[in-house]
Design a protein around this motif. Sequence first.
Motif, short mmCIF file in Angstrom:
data_model
loop_
_atom_site.label_atom_id
_atom_site.label_comp_id
_atom_site.label_asym_id
_atom_site.label_seq_id
_atom_site.Cartn_x
_atom_site.Cartn_y
_atom_site.Cartn_z
N SER A 138 0.84 -1.21 0.00
CA SER A 138 0.00 0.00 0.00
C SER A 138 0.87 1.25 0.00
O SER A 138 0.54 2.24 -0.67
N ALA A 139 2.00 1.22 0.72
CA ALA A 139 2.92 2.36 0.70
C ALA A 139 3.54 2.55 -0.68
O ALA A 139 3.65 3.68 -1.18
N GLU A 140 3.93 1.46 -1.31
CA GLU A 140 4.54 1.53 -2.64
C GLU A 140 3.53 1.97 -3.71
O GLU A 140 3.87 2.69 -4.64
N PHE A 141 2.27 1.54 -3.57
CA PHE A 141 1.24 1.89 -4.54
C PHE A 141 0.76 3.34 -4.38
O PHE A 141 0.15 3.89 -5.29
N CYS A 142 1.02 3.94 -3.23
CA CYS A 142 0.42 5.24 -2.89
C CYS A 142 0.77 6.35 -3.88
O CYS A 142 -0.12 7.01 -4.40
N ILE A 143 2.03 6.59 -4.13
CA ILE A 143 2.40 7.73 -4.98
C ILE A 143 1.90 7.54 -6.42
O ILE A 143 1.31 8.46 -6.99
N PRO A 144 2.10 6.37 -7.04
CA PRO A 144 1.59 6.23 -8.41
C PRO A 144 0.07 6.39 -8.53
O PRO A 144 -0.42 6.84 -9.56
N LEU A 145 -0.66 6.01 -7.48
CA LEU A 145 -2.12 6.05 -7.57
C LEU A 145 -2.74 7.32 -6.99
O LEU A 145 -3.79 7.75 -7.46
N THR A 146 -2.12 7.89 -5.95
CA THR A 146 -2.73 9.06 -5.30
C THR A 146 -1.91 10.33 -5.44
O THR A 146 -2.43 11.42 -5.20
N GLU A 147 -0.64 10.20 -5.79
CA GLU A 147 0.30 11.33 -5.91
C GLU A 147 0.44 12.11 -4.60
O GLU A 147 0.81 13.28 -4.61
N SER A 148 0.19 11.47 -3.48
CA SER A 148 0.29 12.11 -2.17
C SER A 148 1.54 11.62 -1.45
O SER A 148 1.57 10.50 -0.93
N THR A 149 2.57 12.46 -1.40
CA THR A 149 3.80 12.07 -0.72
C THR A 149 3.61 12.03 0.79
O THR A 149 4.22 11.20 1.47
N THR A 150 2.78 12.90 1.32
CA THR A 150 2.51 12.90 2.76
C THR A 150 1.86 11.59 3.18
O THR A 150 2.26 10.96 4.17
N ARG A 151 0.88 11.17 2.43
CA ARG A 151 0.20 9.91 2.72
C ARG A 151 1.16 8.73 2.55
O ARG A 151 1.15 7.78 3.33
N ALA A 152 2.01 8.80 1.53
CA ALA A 152 2.98 7.73 1.30
C ALA A 152 3.94 7.62 2.47
O ALA A 152 4.26 6.51 2.92
N GLN A 153 4.41 8.74 3.00
CA GLN A 153 5.32 8.72 4.15
C GLN A 153 4.64 8.07 5.35
O GLN A 153 5.26 7.27 6.07
N MET A 154 3.40 8.41 5.58
CA MET A 154 2.64 7.81 6.69
C MET A 154 2.50 6.30 6.49
O MET A 154 2.71 5.51 7.42
N LEU A 155 2.21 5.89 5.27
CA LEU A 155 2.06 4.46 4.99
C LEU A 155 3.39 3.71 5.10
O LEU A 155 3.42 2.56 5.56
N PHE A 156 4.50 4.34 4.70
CA PHE A 156 5.81 3.70 4.86
C PHE A 156 6.13 3.53 6.35
O PHE A 156 6.71 2.52 6.75
N GLY A 157 5.74 4.49 7.18
CA GLY A 157 5.92 4.36 8.62
C GLY A 157 5.13 3.19 9.17
O GLY A 157 5.63 2.41 9.99
N GLN A 158 3.88 3.06 8.73
CA GLN A 158 3.05 1.94 9.16
C GLN A 158 3.64 0.61 8.68
O GLN A 158 3.62 -0.39 9.41
N ALA A 159 4.18 0.62 7.46
CA ALA A 159 4.78 -0.61 6.90
C ALA A 159 6.00 -1.03 7.71
O ALA A 159 6.21 -2.23 7.96
N GLU A 160 6.81 -0.07 8.15
CA GLU A 160 7.98 -0.40 8.97
C GLU A 160 7.55 -1.00 10.31
O GLU A 160 8.18 -1.94 10.80
N THR A 161 6.49 -0.46 10.90
CA THR A 161 5.97 -1.01 12.16
C THR A 161 5.49 -2.44 11.96
O THR A 161 5.79 -3.33 12.76
#
Length: 189
Positions: A138-161
């Motif tokens: 979901s973190a990797e798909f975020c930027i290509p699909l939503t173009e939201s870097t802020t949301r992608a950063q949040m999702l990458f944080g969740q993915a690391e957890t």
Amino acid sequence: MALTALELCSRALLRLGAQTIASFDEGTGEAEVAAGLYEGVRDALLSSHPWSFATGQSTLPRLSATPTADFRYAFQLPTGFLRALSAGAPGSGRGLEYRLLEDRLHCDAEQVTLTYIFRPAESAFPGFFAAALVARLSAEFCIPLTESTTRAQMLFGQAETELRQARRADSQQATPRAIQGFPLIQARG
């Protein structure tokens, strides 16, 4: 929880609020992103830790061609090989000096037992790994699909957890290994 690649990608898309997919080649943006990113993300996550469900041992077949330099023998790596953990003589999965070149293992031993990470079928992924993979997808798909870097950063944080939790769960499935060959312990006699 036997999931397929398609179901894992659909779960990741749901986390983004995107449409799920029925096929990797259905022609939608979601399917194109999932098809383009899934295998690389899966293999990177599998390679990042010695997962118990993706670790195997195999006696490697020796090749007739000899290495050009440094080692006497070359061995064929197993199918689905992602990363080497250790190599040893038969009956031991550790202790040999080796080097990986192209799709071969080179060493001086006549027989080699390789301990390695392989690519298991998605149906073999335990729940903790599937959850970590879905979070990372979901973190990797975020930027290509939503173009939201802020949301992608949040999702990458969740993915690391999720990944930390998955590693912890996986690491608790075996007897902890004792430290072997530590120079300070050997010096104390």
